[in-house]
Write a protein that holds these residues in place. Structure first.
Motif, PDB file in Angstrom:
ATOM      1  N   MET A   1       0.522  -1.282  -0.563  1.00 49.56           N
ATOM      2  CA  MET A   1      -0.201  -0.323   0.078  1.00 49.56           C
ATOM      3  C   MET A   1       0.956   1.286   0.190  1.00 49.56           C
ATOM      4  O   MET A   1       2.118   1.224   0.967  1.00 49.56           O
ATOM      5  N   SER A   2       0.584   2.562  -0.764  1.00 48.89           N
ATOM      6  CA  SER A   2       0.845   3.442  -0.588  1.00 48.89           C
ATOM      7  C   SER A   2       0.598   4.732   0.007  1.00 48.89           C
ATOM      8  O   SER A   2       1.300   5.102   0.885  1.00 48.89           O
ATOM      9  N   ALA A   3      -0.385   4.658   0.615  1.00 48.23           N
ATOM     10  CA  ALA A   3      -1.558   5.099   1.073  1.00 48.23           C
ATOM     11  C   ALA A   3      -2.625   4.690   1.931  1.00 48.23           C
ATOM     12  O   ALA A   3      -3.633   5.127   2.293  1.00 48.23           O
ATOM     13  N   PRO A   4      -1.018   3.742   3.251  1.00 48.23           N
ATOM     14  CA  PRO A   4      -2.324   2.893   3.674  1.00 48.23           C
ATOM     15  C   PRO A   4      -3.162   3.285   5.021  1.00 48.23           C
ATOM     16  O   PRO A   4      -2.825   4.666   5.910  1.00 48.23           O
ATOM     17  N   VAL A   5      -4.479   3.562   4.738  1.00 49.72           N
ATOM     18  CA  VAL A   5      -5.610   4.553   6.049  1.00 49.72           C
ATOM     19  C   VAL A   5      -6.243   3.670   6.860  1.00 49.72           C
ATOM     20  O   VAL A   5      -6.993   2.787   5.874  1.00 49.72           O
ATOM     21  N   LEU A   6      -6.427   3.701   7.837  1.00 47.45           N
ATOM     22  CA  LEU A   6      -7.056   2.596   8.920  1.00 47.45           C
ATOM     23  C   LEU A   6      -8.194   3.973   9.169  1.00 47.45           C
ATOM     24  O   LEU A   6      -9.000   4.541   9.357  1.00 47.45           O
ATOM     25  N   VAL A   7      -9.527   3.573   8.221  1.00 50.06           N
ATOM     26  CA  VAL A   7     -10.824   3.688   8.265  1.00 50.06           C
ATOM     27  C   VAL A   7     -11.451   3.075   9.508  1.00 50.06           C
ATOM     28  O   VAL A   7     -11.878   2.107   9.254  1.00 50.06           O
ATOM     29  N   ILE A   8     -12.153   3.912  10.455  1.00 42.22           N
ATOM     30  CA  ILE A   8     -13.054   3.841  11.157  1.00 42.22           C
ATOM     31  C   ILE A   8     -14.527   3.868  11.397  1.00 42.22           C
ATOM     32  O   ILE A   8     -14.368   5.590  11.556  1.00 42.22           O
ATOM     33  N   ASN A   9     -15.233   3.577  12.016  1.00 41.81           N
ATOM     34  CA  ASN A   9     -16.377   3.948  11.965  1.00 41.81           C
ATOM     35  C   ASN A   9     -17.597   3.479  12.722  1.00 41.81           C
ATOM     36  O   ASN A   9     -18.175   2.133  12.795  1.00 41.81           O
ATOM     37  N   CYS A  10     -17.773   4.829  13.910  1.00 44.98           N
ATOM     38  CA  CYS A  10     -17.883   3.543  14.898  1.00 44.98           C
ATOM     39  C   CYS A  10     -19.667   4.023  15.142  1.00 44.98           C
ATOM     40  O   CYS A  10     -20.054   5.452  15.007  1.00 44.98           O
ATOM     41  N   GLY A  11     -20.545   3.407  15.383  1.00 41.84           N
ATOM     42  CA  GLY A  11     -21.832   2.777  15.384  1.00 41.84           C
ATOM     43  C   GLY A  11     -22.143   3.444  17.285  1.00 41.84           C
ATOM     44  O   GLY A  11     -20.599   2.960  17.956  1.00 41.84           O
ATOM     45  N   SER A  12     -23.576   3.082  17.784  1.00 41.62           N
ATOM     46  CA  SER A  12     -23.667   3.586  19.513  1.00 41.62           C
ATOM     47  C   SER A  12     -23.250   2.197  19.641  1.00 41.62           C
ATOM     48  O   SER A  12     -22.830   1.719  21.143  1.00 41.62           O
ATOM     49  N   SER A  13     -23.388   0.874  18.873  1.00 40.85           N
ATOM     50  CA  SER A  13     -23.004  -0.417  19.728  1.00 40.85           C
ATOM     51  C   SER A  13     -22.356  -0.833  18.430  1.00 40.85           C
ATOM     52  O   SER A  13     -21.938  -1.943  18.137  1.00 40.85           O
TER      53      SER A  13
ATOM     54  N   ILE B   1     -18.862  -1.381  16.102  1.00 39.94           N
ATOM     55  CA  ILE B   1     -17.783  -0.691  15.148  1.00 39.94           C
ATOM     56  C   ILE B   1     -17.704  -1.548  13.926  1.00 39.94           C
ATOM     57  O   ILE B   1     -17.102  -2.937  13.387  1.00 39.94           O
ATOM     58  N   LYS B   2     -17.406  -0.650  12.245  1.00 37.46           N
ATOM     59  CA  LYS B   2     -16.569  -1.191  11.364  1.00 37.46           C
ATOM     60  C   LYS B   2     -15.156  -0.709  10.817  1.00 37.46           C
ATOM     61  O   LYS B   2     -15.187   0.582  11.860  1.00 37.46           O
ATOM     62  N   TYR B   3     -14.445  -0.849  10.291  1.00 39.34           N
ATOM     63  CA  TYR B   3     -12.984  -0.376  10.346  1.00 39.34           C
ATOM     64  C   TYR B   3     -12.282  -1.217   9.228  1.00 39.34           C
ATOM     65  O   TYR B   3     -12.440  -2.787   9.105  1.00 39.34           O
ATOM     66  N   GLN B   4     -11.850  -0.777   8.556  1.00 35.14           N
ATOM     67  CA  GLN B   4     -10.941  -1.635   6.818  1.00 35.14           C
ATOM     68  C   GLN B   4      -9.746  -0.907   7.113  1.00 35.14           C
ATOM     69  O   GLN B   4      -9.759   0.725   7.564  1.00 35.14           O
ATOM     70  N   LEU B   5      -8.542  -1.292   6.319  1.00 35.14           N
ATOM     71  CA  LEU B   5      -7.104  -0.867   6.172  1.00 35.14           C
ATOM     72  C   LEU B   5      -7.519  -0.434   4.488  1.00 35.14           C
ATOM     73  O   LEU B   5      -7.208  -1.723   3.674  1.00 35.14           O
TER      74      LEU B   5
END
Length: 394
Positions: free
Chosen positions: A1-13, A15-19
């Motif tokens: 990966m040339s620009a790795p970003v950890l994407v986080i999506n937190c709801g009330s109960s 957590i979704k995440y992606q690299l």
């Protein structure tokens, strides 16, 4: 990966995440942690080597993000070795202040907290994820990408409500719109499928999931969208009512004594397809309708009728459309919903290809259709990563 970003999506109960690579928008790792705060949470972690699912107690968002870090260490690439350039957070409501992604500092955190009054079901969870991630990854830039930002290009005629001036100026009452990262991504991909630059085409994007919205995108810019001050307005959704006479709220308050908080909860969590059928899964509703269930058939017809009215009105608002793009869980997977929404629109230049629609597209209109109908899988995390990488390089 040339620009790795950890994407986080937190709801009330949850957590979704992606690299995700912010340059290619390709994900190497993804996961979801559900039922946070309950006795037994569910962790799903997916890499190129496959999907792993297990149960563990995740007490809160801090424990959830720590579980994410452990999962990455045990299966795949440890986040400490991933070369991350940033942690990016999906934030639902940016109000009028945040019109593009921003690097998070204490002032931004305070502003997101103030905006929670406009998105009480979403912003608090988003904010908790930001606070925990800033502690876990103190050396990395933290970036907020807002669902509302794509819609800040709407003209006044689309976002101003005909309500008292004090409501608008002092209390921020206006149309904001949501699902902005999805609408931005899908409208751009739709233009690519047409072989054109986004600034050359008009696209109507129907993001149909449990939450659903539709947007008129004129030459790459949102000019109108169905959700409003909150995500409650617009299309019929899984548990949300969508458009209703606002006086219903006062009528039910007077008739039943229900508090406004109770009515808010009813319209957001106990209405929509759930209220009409008892379930929110469109596949189950479709099967029930086919088997003769009158309630399911009526609910499906109402859902598609509302969608069809919005499509027609946005063709008019745009002065003509080049494409109609269906995305998200229902939009990508329900041929029945797409058919019911489009088949009556022949007079407006839409000709559905039934076999292509049943096959899932990507093009589901005939070659002589004046408006190209298509199915475009959304990638909100990829869009968030791309916007984050672009921000940090600017």
């Amino acid at each position: 990966m040339s620009a790795p970003v950890l994407v986080i999506n937190c709801g009330s109960s949850s957590i979704k995440y992606q690299l995700v690579d912010g340059d290619t928008e390709e994900a190497s790792t993804s996961g979801v942690i559900e039922r946070i705060g309950q006795s037994e949470s569910v962790v799903t972690h997916t890499t190129d080597d496959g999907k792993r699912v297990w149960n563990e107690h995740v007490a809160d968002h801090a424990a959830g993000l720590e579980a994410m870090v452990r999962a990455c260490e045990e299966f795949g690439t440890p986040l400490s070795d991933a070369g991350l350039i940033a942690v990016a957070h999906r934030v639902v409501h940016g109000g009028e202040r945040f019109v593009q992604p921003v690097v998070i500092d204490d002032e931004v955190v305070d502003a997101i907290e103030e905006l929670a009054v406009l998105a009480p079901l979403h912003n608090p969870g988003n904010l908790e994820g930001i606070r925990v991630a800033r502690r876990l990854f103190p050396e990395l830039p933290q970036v907020a990408v807002f669902d509302t930002a794509f819609h800040t290009t709407m003209p006044e005629r689309a976002h101003v409500y005909a309500v008292p001036e004090e409501w608008r100026k002092r209390h921020g009452v206006r149309r904001y719109g949501f699902h902005g990262t999805s609408h931005a991504y899908v409208s751009r991909k739709a233009a690519e499928m047409l072989g054109k630059d986004p600034k050359q085409v008009n696209v109507i994007v129907a993001h149909l999931g449990n939450g659903a919205s539709i947007t008129a995108v004129e030459r790459g810019r949102s000019i109108d969208t169905s959700m409003g001050l909150t995500p409650l307005e617009g299309l019929v959704m899984g548990t949300r009512s969508g458009d209703i006479d606002p006086a219903i709220v006062f009528h039910m308050h007077r008739s039943t004594g229900a508090s406004f908080d109770e009515l808010d909860e009813a319209l957001n969590k106990r209405s929509g397809m759930l209220a009409m059928t008892g379930v929110i899964d469109m596949r189950g509703i479709d099967r029930a309708a086919r088997s003769g269930d009158r309630a399911a058939e009526l609910a499906l017809e109402i859902y598609c009728y509302r969608l069809r009215k919005y499509i027609g009105s946005y063709i008019a608002a745009l002065g003509g459309a080049d494409a109609i793009a269906f995305t998200a869980g229902v939009g990508e997977n329900s041929a029945e919903v797409r058919a019911r929404a489009l088949e009556p629109l022949t007079a407006l230049g839409v000709k559905l290809d039934e076999s292509a629609n049943q096959a899932g597209g990507p093009i589901i209109s005939t070659s002589d259709s004046l408006i190209t109908a298509m199915v475009v899988p959304t990638d909100e995390e990829g869009e968030i990563a791309a916007q984050t990488a672009s921000l940090l390089r600017s």
